[in-house]
Design a protein around this motif. Structure first.
Motif: not given
Length: 115
Positions: A22-35
């Motif tokens: 995020r500090e690099a200016g990127i909003e990633p796709i977050i895969n909550d692999y625990m769920k």
């Protein structure tokens, strides 16, 4: 740049890697692999892309590791993958996917190679 992170919010390293992205200016796709753990096919593709064996991606300090006898060297790759998918806490984290590659980002600064 498209970035996806296999993320566990309870993991400080995973949270730190997410912050770096995020500090690099990127909003990633977050895969909550625990769920939502990856499918068997997705796990195979990740392992292949990272040139890792299932055992190399296995977290050995989790309680379930010993309770499932995963320290037994006779366990097959299939058995290890099945255990990781049934108990996603066994998957080493975080895994970051970009067009530059796929890596387990430990230490957290390893993510910089992918950004």
């Amino acid at each position: 740049m498209s970035v996806m992170i296999y993320h566990n919010n309870r993991c400080s390293t995973s949270r730190a890697v997410l912050d770096i992205i995020r500090e690099a200016g990127i909003e990633p796709i977050i895969n909550d692999y625990m769920k939502t753990p990856p499918s068997h096919e997705e796990m195979l593709a990740l392992l292949l892309a990272m040139d890792m064996s299932p055992r190399q991606l296995l977290r050995t300090k989790e309680r379930v590791y010993l309770s499932l006898n995963l320290d037994d060297e006779k366990k097959t790759d299939r058995e290890i993958i099945d255990a990781m998918l049934a108990h996603p806490e066994l998957i080493e984290r975080p895994i970051v996917v970009t067009e530059k590659g796929i890596k387990v980002c430990r230490p957290k600064t390893r993510v910089l190679e992918l950004l």
